[in-house]
Motif scaffolding. Structure first.
Motif, short mmCIF file in Angstrom:
data_model
loop_
_atom_site.label_atom_id
_atom_site.label_comp_id
_atom_site.label_asym_id
_atom_site.label_seq_id
_atom_site.Cartn_x
_atom_site.Cartn_y
_atom_site.Cartn_z
N PRO A 94 0.82 -1.21 0.00
CA PRO A 94 0.00 0.00 0.00
C PRO A 94 0.85 1.27 0.00
O PRO A 94 1.89 1.33 0.65
N VAL A 95 0.39 2.26 -0.72
CA VAL A 95 0.92 3.62 -0.63
C VAL A 95 -0.17 4.43 0.04
O VAL A 95 -1.31 4.46 -0.44
N ARG A 96 0.19 5.05 1.17
CA ARG A 96 -0.82 5.71 2.01
C ARG A 96 -0.57 7.20 2.11
O ARG A 96 0.52 7.68 1.83
N LYS A 97 -1.59 7.91 2.59
CA LYS A 97 -1.44 9.31 2.93
C LYS A 97 -0.48 9.43 4.11
O LYS A 97 -0.33 8.49 4.89
N ALA A 104 9.13 3.10 9.42
CA ALA A 104 9.89 4.08 8.65
C ALA A 104 9.41 4.11 7.20
O ALA A 104 9.19 3.05 6.59
N THR A 105 9.23 5.32 6.67
CA THR A 105 8.67 5.47 5.32
C THR A 105 9.52 6.40 4.47
O THR A 105 10.29 7.22 4.98
N TYR A 106 9.33 6.28 3.17
CA TYR A 106 9.73 7.29 2.22
C TYR A 106 8.50 8.16 2.00
O TYR A 106 7.37 7.65 1.99
N SER A 107 8.69 9.46 1.81
CA SER A 107 7.58 10.38 1.59
C SER A 107 7.77 11.12 0.28
O SER A 107 8.91 11.44 -0.09
N GLU A 108 6.69 11.41 -0.38
CA GLU A 108 6.70 12.18 -1.63
C GLU A 108 5.51 13.11 -1.62
O GLU A 108 4.37 12.68 -1.49
N SER A 109 5.79 14.40 -1.77
CA SER A 109 4.72 15.39 -1.86
C SER A 109 4.49 15.75 -3.32
O SER A 109 5.42 15.68 -4.14
N TYR A 110 3.27 16.12 -3.62
CA TYR A 110 2.93 16.50 -5.00
C TYR A 110 1.81 17.53 -4.97
O TYR A 110 1.07 17.64 -3.99
N ALA A 111 1.71 18.27 -6.05
CA ALA A 111 0.73 19.36 -6.13
C ALA A 111 -0.65 18.82 -6.48
O ALA A 111 -0.78 17.92 -7.31
N LEU A 112 -1.63 19.38 -5.84
CA LEU A 112 -3.03 19.15 -6.17
C LEU A 112 -3.58 20.44 -6.76
O LEU A 112 -2.96 21.50 -6.65
N LEU A 121 5.41 5.33 1.63
CA LEU A 121 5.65 3.91 1.36
C LEU A 121 6.62 3.40 2.41
O LEU A 121 7.63 4.07 2.68
N HIS A 122 6.35 2.26 3.01
CA HIS A 122 7.31 1.69 3.96
C HIS A 122 8.66 1.50 3.28
O HIS A 122 8.72 1.01 2.14
N GLN A 123 9.71 1.87 3.97
CA GLN A 123 11.06 1.77 3.40
C GLN A 123 11.46 0.34 3.09
O GLN A 123 12.25 0.10 2.20
N ASP A 124 10.90 -0.63 3.82
CA ASP A 124 11.27 -2.03 3.60
C ASP A 124 10.24 -2.79 2.77
O ASP A 124 10.30 -4.01 2.66
N ALA A 125 9.29 -2.09 2.15
CA ALA A 125 8.21 -2.76 1.41
C ALA A 125 8.67 -3.37 0.10
O ALA A 125 8.14 -4.39 -0.34
N LEU A 126 9.64 -2.75 -0.54
CA LEU A 126 10.12 -3.22 -1.84
C LEU A 126 11.63 -3.38 -1.79
O LEU A 126 12.30 -2.64 -1.07
N GLU A 153 10.74 4.07 -7.06
CA GLU A 153 12.12 4.19 -7.52
C GLU A 153 13.08 4.53 -6.39
O GLU A 153 14.21 4.06 -6.38
N ARG A 154 12.63 5.32 -5.40
CA ARG A 154 13.47 5.61 -4.23
C ARG A 154 13.80 4.34 -3.46
O ARG A 154 14.85 4.25 -2.83
N SER A 155 12.91 3.38 -3.48
CA SER A 155 13.14 2.13 -2.77
C SER A 155 14.05 1.18 -3.55
O SER A 155 14.39 0.12 -3.05
N GLY A 156 14.42 1.56 -4.76
CA GLY A 156 15.29 0.72 -5.58
C GLY A 156 14.53 -0.21 -6.50
O GLY A 156 15.13 -0.96 -7.28
N ALA A 157 13.22 -0.18 -6.43
CA ALA A 157 12.40 -1.04 -7.29
C ALA A 157 12.16 -0.35 -8.63
O ALA A 157 12.55 0.80 -8.84
N VAL A 158 11.53 -1.09 -9.55
CA VAL A 158 11.30 -0.61 -10.90
C VAL A 158 9.80 -0.58 -11.17
O VAL A 158 9.12 -1.61 -11.03
#
Length: 188
Positions: A94-97, A104-112, A121-126, A153-158
């Protein structure tokens, strides 16, 4: 679930969507026409066809799975991603709000259109090199998908591909996802 014939399932799924998706005018605000997918979810045959058609984006031309995980985006993407992951025999991530994941997570902000949002996204998910199918209900501006791709991509996945029930052709979603292959069962 019995897998429908791969040569006909996308067309049949699209027909089911056209028949069952309900336009709700002025929701959630005046001027917006909301695409209600709950009648599709309530019809087990249509839902099964939709799941298989979306899962095909994670298979090669022989029907073999080519992804390791399916990433579902909050919130309606979860409803679709879970059965797609099962149909593929792949893991669900899951990718959550912001603030909804417990480790521990990676975070990404984006414009609405009216502000900004953050996905996590959990850092260890992928793992490095994992191939991922991104699943959501609607591709609109593409901000959610683009942010999710950056998390993957930050997690190293494709990021392998994106699969959605529908894309809104009058918004720039396709442009926002760039070269990522898109499977959309219905274009509005």
């Amino acid at each position: 679930m019995t897998r429908p014939d791969a040569t006909t399932s996308p067309e049949i799924a699209t027909d089911a969507l056209r028949r069952l998706v309900v336009d709700v005018p002025d929701f959630p605000e005046p001027g917006v026409v909301f695409k209600d997918i709950t009648p599709v979810l309530a019809d087990p045959v249509a839902f099964g066809l939709v799941v298989e058609a979306l899962a095909d984006a994670g298979r090669d031309e022989t029907g073999q799975r080519v992804v390791d995980h399916v990433v579902g985006m909050e919130a309606r993407g979860f409803i679709l991603a879970a059965p797609v992951a099962l149909a593929l025999g792949a893991g669900l991530v899951p990718v959550r709000k912001a603030g909804k994941l417990p480790r521990a997570t990676y975070s990404e902000s984006y414009a609405l259109e009216y502000g900004e949002a953050t996905l996590e996204l959990h850092q260890d998910a992928l793992g490095a090199g994992d191939r991922v199918l991104l699943v959501d209900d609607v591709l609109a501006t593409g901000g959610t998908v683009a942010a999710t791709r950056r998390l993957v991509e930050r997690s190293g996945a494709v990021a392998h591909a994106v699969a959605v029930l529908m894309d809104l052709s009058f918004l720039p979603g396709r442009e926002a996802i760039g070269d990522l292959p898109l499977t959309s069962l219905m274009t509005v």
